[in-house]
Write a protein that holds these residues in place. Structure first.
Motif, mmCIF file in Angstrom:
data_model
loop_
_atom_site.group_PDB
_atom_site.id
_atom_site.type_symbol
_atom_site.label_atom_id
_atom_site.label_comp_id
_atom_site.label_asym_id
_atom_site.label_seq_id
_atom_site.Cartn_x
_atom_site.Cartn_y
_atom_site.Cartn_z
ATOM 1 N N GLN A 188 0.859 -1.153 -0.058
ATOM 2 C CA GLN A 188 -0.011 0.059 -0.039
ATOM 3 C C GLN A 188 0.840 1.050 0.093
ATOM 4 O O GLN A 188 0.250 2.471 -0.234
ATOM 5 N N CYS A 208 -10.703 -0.485 3.943
ATOM 6 C CA CYS A 208 -9.311 -0.496 3.711
ATOM 7 C C CYS A 208 -8.932 0.972 3.218
ATOM 8 O O CYS A 208 -9.308 1.762 2.806
ATOM 9 N N LEU A 209 -7.551 1.196 3.876
ATOM 10 C CA LEU A 209 -6.955 2.495 3.650
ATOM 11 C C LEU A 209 -6.797 2.841 2.214
ATOM 12 O O LEU A 209 -6.779 3.934 1.847
ATOM 13 N N HIS A 269 -6.583 -10.235 5.203
ATOM 14 C CA HIS A 269 -6.667 -8.812 4.622
ATOM 15 C C HIS A 269 -5.334 -8.428 4.202
ATOM 16 O O HIS A 269 -5.324 -8.114 3.192
ATOM 17 N N GLU A 270 -4.545 -7.960 5.226
ATOM 18 C CA GLU A 270 -2.994 -7.601 4.646
ATOM 19 C C GLU A 270 -2.388 -8.398 3.896
ATOM 20 O O GLU A 270 -1.720 -8.181 3.096
ATOM 21 N N HIS A 284 -3.138 -8.009 0.467
ATOM 22 C CA HIS A 284 -2.437 -6.921 -0.259
ATOM 23 C C HIS A 284 -1.081 -7.553 -0.752
ATOM 24 O O HIS A 284 -0.875 -7.234 -1.898
#
Ligand code: NI
Length: 169
Positions: free
Chosen positions: A51, A91-92, A133-134, A137
């Motif tokens: 990210q 999510c950012l 979730h991470e 990514h």
């Protein structure tokens, strides 16, 4: 330490598959520190290196209200997973979008910590969801990928609309 820019969907760089970290050295520790600072400033509860446009297998998480329980996982690998859980995720990298995603309820994950020491963590609830979730990514996947095509279209429209409005201002 420095706050880094967070990539936003549909930026294609978010689709990059991260490479494993060979050696946990000072440059990696400095990146981890920047990631925590970026996550706390956002504010968010988890952030993957992807990210911030660094394609290494590193994630940071802190679920505590006081923001004093930093958890860093380098080269995380899910060894076991069981159960099914549905959680409303955000999510950012996909601002203002919240959708229900189905993930494993409990996981066992192996990783290296900030000092390069290997550890195994058993997680359930929000921590298990956040780790999954991470890790997604790091594979170039986003939580919106799990939504139906119709919902994905709605998410894209909402983001485009927000962007148009931002231009007017
Ligand atoms: Ni995210």
């Amino acid at each position: 330490m420095a706050i880094r820019d967070i990539l936003h969907y549909p930026d294609k760089r978010l689709r990059t598959v991260a490479e494993p970290v060979d050696v946990v050295d000072e440059s990696i520790r400095s990146l981890v520190d920047d990631m925590f600072e970026t996550m706390y400033a956002a504010p968010g509860i988890g952030l993957a290196a992807t990210q911030v446009d660094v394609h290494k297998r590193i994630i940071v998480i802190d679920l505590s209200a006081e923001k004093n329980q930093p958890l860093c996982l380098i080269n995380p690998e899910i060894r076991k997973s069981e159960g099914v859980e549905q959680t409303e995720e955000g999510c950012l990298s996909v601002p203002d979008i919240f959708e229900t995603v189905e993930r494993a309820e409990r996981i066992e994950v192996k990783a290296l910590d900030r000092n390069g020491e290997e550890f195994t963590l058993e997680a359930d609830g929000l921590l298990a969801v956040c780790i999954q979730h991470e890790i997604d990514h790091l594979q170039g996947n986003l939580f919106v990928d799990y939504l139906s095509p119709l919902k994905q279209m709605r998410v894209k429209k909402k983001i485009q609309k927000a962007r148009r409005q931002a231009t007017i201002i």
